[in-house]
Design a protein around this motif. Structure first.
Motif, short mmCIF file in Angstrom:
data_model
loop_
_atom_site.label_atom_id
_atom_site.label_comp_id
_atom_site.label_asym_id
_atom_site.label_seq_id
_atom_site.Cartn_x
_atom_site.Cartn_y
_atom_site.Cartn_z
N ASN A 147 40.45 33.55 37.85
CA ASN A 147 39.62 33.26 36.69
C ASN A 147 39.69 34.38 35.66
O ASN A 147 39.78 34.14 34.45
CB ASN A 147 38.18 33.02 37.12
N THR A 148 39.65 35.61 36.13
CA THR A 148 39.73 36.76 35.22
C THR A 148 41.08 36.81 34.52
O THR A 148 41.16 37.12 33.33
CB THR A 148 39.48 38.06 36.00
N MET A 149 42.15 36.51 35.23
CA MET A 149 43.48 36.56 34.64
C MET A 149 43.71 35.44 33.62
O MET A 149 44.40 35.62 32.63
CB MET A 149 44.56 36.46 35.72
N THR A 199 49.32 36.27 29.13
CA THR A 199 49.70 36.95 30.34
C THR A 199 50.69 38.05 30.02
O THR A 199 51.32 38.05 28.97
CB THR A 199 50.29 35.96 31.36
N ASN A 200 50.80 39.00 30.92
CA ASN A 200 51.81 40.04 30.82
C ASN A 200 52.17 40.47 32.23
O ASN A 200 51.62 39.97 33.21
CB ASN A 200 51.31 41.22 29.96
N TRP A 201 53.07 41.40 32.33
CA TRP A 201 53.56 41.79 33.65
C TRP A 201 52.48 42.46 34.48
O TRP A 201 52.46 42.34 35.71
CB TRP A 201 54.78 42.69 33.52
N LEU A 202 51.55 43.18 33.84
CA LEU A 202 50.51 43.87 34.58
C LEU A 202 49.55 42.88 35.24
O LEU A 202 49.15 43.07 36.39
CB LEU A 202 49.74 44.81 33.65
N GLU A 203 49.21 41.81 34.55
CA GLU A 203 48.34 40.79 35.15
C GLU A 203 49.05 40.11 36.32
O GLU A 203 48.43 39.80 37.33
CB GLU A 203 47.92 39.78 34.11
N GLY A 204 50.34 39.88 36.18
CA GLY A 204 51.10 39.31 37.29
C GLY A 204 51.13 40.25 38.49
O GLY A 204 51.01 39.80 39.63
N LEU A 242 47.85 40.04 40.30
CA LEU A 242 47.78 38.86 41.15
C LEU A 242 48.58 39.04 42.44
O LEU A 242 48.12 38.66 43.53
CB LEU A 242 48.29 37.63 40.38
N VAL A 243 49.77 39.62 42.34
CA VAL A 243 50.60 39.84 43.53
C VAL A 243 49.93 40.85 44.47
O VAL A 243 49.88 40.64 45.69
CB VAL A 243 52.02 40.30 43.12
N CYS A 244 49.39 41.93 43.92
CA CYS A 244 48.70 42.92 44.75
C CYS A 244 47.44 42.33 45.40
O CYS A 244 47.14 42.61 46.56
CB CYS A 244 48.34 44.15 43.93
N GLY A 245 46.72 41.52 44.64
CA GLY A 245 45.56 40.84 45.22
C GLY A 245 45.94 39.93 46.37
O GLY A 245 45.25 39.87 47.39
#
Length: 111
Positions: free
Chosen positions: A79-81, A87-92, A95-98
């Motif tokens: 929801n936050t993303m 979007t950008n690479w940092l948000e991706g 998500l991957v780290c989460g």
């Protein structure tokens, strides 16, 4: 049992194809819709099938606190993303780290 796997594979492939064509809103809609479909239909269906087939470990929808927290955190992160529709690479990467953090928490939990 094989039908949801094949159907979701096709949905994910179409989401990737649409994302390559730079239609991110449609891609996110497909991916989130697939997740909602699994949560709302396939999980309760598996519970009903386990009741019909019987057996020792019957499935229930009685989730423990760890599973409930994992679902809540996953929904909160997504929801936050997706709030600003960009979007950008940092948000991706977030998500991957989460995902890896939640997977590690489930994998290393003590029963």
């Amino acid at each position: 049992m094989l039908l949801p796997l094949v159907g979701n594979a096709a949905e994910h492939m179409s989401a990737v194809t649409v994302a390559i064509k730079d239609k991110l809103d449609l891609s996110i809609g497909i991916a989130c819709g697939s997740s909602v479909q699994i949560a709302a239909f396939v999980s309760p269906l598996m519970v009903v099938i386990s009741w019909i087939l019987g057996g020792s470990p019957r499935l229930t929808l009685d989730f423990h606190i760890l599973e409930s927290v994992c679902v809540f955190m996953a929904v909160l992160i997504v929801n936050t993303m997706l709030r600003d529709f960009t979007t950008n690479w940092l948000e991706g990467m977030v998500l991957v780290c989460g995902y890896f953090m939640l997977a590690g928490a489930v994998f290393f939990r003590v029963p």
